[in-house]
Write an enzyme that holds these catalytic residues in place. Structure first.
Site, PDB file in Angstrom:
ATOM      1  N   HIS A   2      31.660 -11.980  15.600  1.00  0.00           N
ATOM      2  CA  HIS A   2      32.127 -12.547  16.867  1.00  0.00           C
ATOM      3  C   HIS A   2      31.419 -13.871  17.149  1.00  0.00           C
ATOM      4  O   HIS A   2      30.405 -14.213  16.540  1.00  0.00           O
ATOM      5  CB  HIS A   2      31.896 -11.563  18.013  1.00  0.00           C
ATOM      6  CG  HIS A   2      30.450 -11.211  18.217  1.00  0.00           C
ATOM      7  ND1 HIS A   2      29.542 -12.068  18.796  1.00  0.00           N
ATOM      8  CD2 HIS A   2      29.754 -10.088  17.905  1.00  0.00           C
ATOM      9  CE1 HIS A   2      28.359 -11.504  18.841  1.00  0.00           C
ATOM     10  NE2 HIS A   2      28.452 -10.301  18.304  1.00  0.00           N
ATOM     11  N   ASP A   4      27.001  -8.939  13.522  1.00  0.00           N
ATOM     12  CA  ASP A   4      26.069  -9.441  12.511  1.00  0.00           C
ATOM     13  C   ASP A   4      25.420  -8.315  11.711  1.00  0.00           C
ATOM     14  O   ASP A   4      25.294  -8.397  10.481  1.00  0.00           O
ATOM     15  CB  ASP A   4      24.988 -10.303  13.162  1.00  0.00           C
ATOM     16  CG  ASP A   4      24.287  -9.602  14.333  1.00  0.00           C
ATOM     17  OD1 ASP A   4      24.793  -8.569  14.807  1.00  0.00           O
ATOM     18  OD2 ASP A   4      23.238 -10.107  14.777  1.00  0.00           O
TER      19      ASP A   4
END
Length: 463
Positions: free
Chosen positions: A69, A341
């Protein structure tokens, strides 16, 4: 007051070039925004300078995207006890403004004098939400992906696989706006994948879909232990250096320094500038970056015994799609997946991207060794991504190549491309069968199911 005004003038002169802080012992500029760990703005990494253009004798056949994102506000925490949370930082900001954390404005050239004119932008009401910068990052990446791979977009509707958290879904939407513009809704089929145990091996949030890993707190236990050592070593000197900028009656703490640094990082993510960043030195930025790298390495990355298990299911799914390129009934060419992540690093670890870091040779927690592979700033900044390309070349063979944030990752374990040089390409079978990743490409899903005691699923998702 006069001292504060004068020092503000000097500070303003410094801030003009604040993005290019100089190392005393280095001739080149130090770009601190590229060393903010997982909170870094999107940027391309520095690998070996391999050409990312399509090989002249090859045609692109498939593209697989694993996308983080975009830039966001701090995460939420209703207890306001997590230093990196919106609520904690919101409270910290209020204390700076109301004097509960008293800045010594009479100290000559105090770099915190700007606080008198400062307007905070971190707001607890915006917790977890994308920033406008994050939306733009994803839109632009979608536009660039279409420009690069437009020949593959010959279907009418495309599956958009996304972890179900709101900021990930919104990122996927902005990305597809960049891909398709106002035709986005008619060209996409959004598949929201649970971030809990229900997704099983289809998960794009592998930590949460692996009950053995999650329920035993392997991530938290490992990272807490690493941080406890490293933060006491590298932050204490910063506390001592900055203490003089606060009233002598106030005892500055490690969490105070962490809060100042998080405000620096998140103001960059929200508005692309922060005066707080100017109070830290280049070496301190590198030590905070190392703190972020320890988090990912120990939590589920290359230091963890779980890295290949957590990343292997995605790799197995990817490998099955690569193998299907010769199947006339398999017509998928574009594969899009959106996540966090901490779910990209285990995939890259299982692919063999970090050979210098292993459970047997972990990153040390008592010193920053500086030269190591898993730099989170480079691999998983905000909007970071892993792209897998499949080519068919003039020698009638298929070749695989990985790009990290649009830069070719130098695969070295499975031969060369058709050029016969180290160009980042590997022949498909050599890639799939390399000892580094063969277990994941062939057995990643079954290993995940067994080791995690994962929930079985009959849903087929293509990565």
């Amino acid at each position: 007051m006069q001292l504060c005004i004068i020092s503000l003038w000097f500070l303003a002169a410094f801030i003009v070039n604040a993005d290019n802080v100089q190392f005393e012992d280095y001739e080149s500029n130090f770009f601190f925004k590229e060393h903010l760990g997982t909170l870094s703005p999107y940027h391309e990494p520095y690998f070996d300078g391999l050409d990312s253009a399509f090989p002249e004798t090859c045609e692109i056949q498939q593209v697989h995207l694993l996308q983080r994102h975009g830039s966001r506000n701090p995460t939420g925490d209703v207890t306001a006890t997590d230093v990196y949370s919106s609520q904690y930082l919101n409270n910290f900001q209020e204390k700076l403004l109301n004097g509960s954390i008293p800045v010594n404005f009479s100290y000559p050239e105090n770099p915190l004098c700007f606080i008198k004119q400062w307007t905070p932008v971190i707001d607890a009401e915006n917790a977890d939400q994308l920033s406008s910068r994050g939306r733009l990052e994803l839109f632009d990446l979608g536009r660039q992906l279409y420009q690069r791979y437009y020949k593959l977009f010959d279907s009418y509707v495309y599956d958009i696989n996304t972890a179900e958290q709101e900021r990930v879904v919104e990122s996927a939407k902005w990305f597809t706006y960049g891909l398709f513009g106002d035709k986005m809704y008619e060209k996409t089929n959004f598949i929201l994948i649970s971030e809990g145990k229900a997704a099983g091996a289809n998960s794009l949030s592998m930590y949460n879909a692996c009950p053995v890993f999650k329920d035993n707190n392997f991530h938290k236990n490992a990272t807490d232990a690493a941080h406890a050592v490293w933060r006491n070593i590298f932050i204490e000197p910063i506390v001592n250096r900055l203490a003089k900028y606060f009233d002598s009656s106030y005892k500055l703490t490690i969490n105070d320094v962490r809060s100042l640094f998080y405000i620096c990082e998140y103001e960059i993510a929200i508005k692309d500038h922060s005066d707080f960043c100017s109070i830290f030195t280049p070496s301190e930025f590198l030590n905070f970056e190392y703190d972020s790298d320890l988090d990912q390495a120990y939590g589920g990355g290359p230091v963890s015994e779980w890295a290949s298990t957590l990343g292997g299911a995605y790799i197995n799914n990817l490998a099955d799609s690569l193998r299907n390129v010769t199947n006339p009934d398999f017509d998928r060419k574009v594969f899009l997946a959106f996540t966090h992540d901490s779910n990209i690093i285990p995939v890259e670890a299982a692919l063999g991207f970090f050979p210098d870091i292993t459970p047997q040779n972990p990153l040390p927690t008592d010193k920053n060794i500086y030269t190591y592979s898993q730099k989170t700033s480079s691999f998983v900044p905000f909007a970071g991504n892993l792209i897998t390309e499949l080519f068919f070349c003039s020698d009638s063979k298929y070749y695989v190549r990985h790009l990290v944030n649009q830069q070719v990752y130098p695969l070295i374990d499975c031969g060369y491309g058709p050029s016969g040089t180290s160009d980042g390409l590997c022949e498909l079978q050599a890639y799939l069968n390399s000892p580094i990743r063969a277990n994941s490409t062939s057995n990643g899903i079954s290993i995940f199911n067994t080791e995690c005691q994962a929930r079985p699923t009959n849903v087929t998702i293509y990565f």
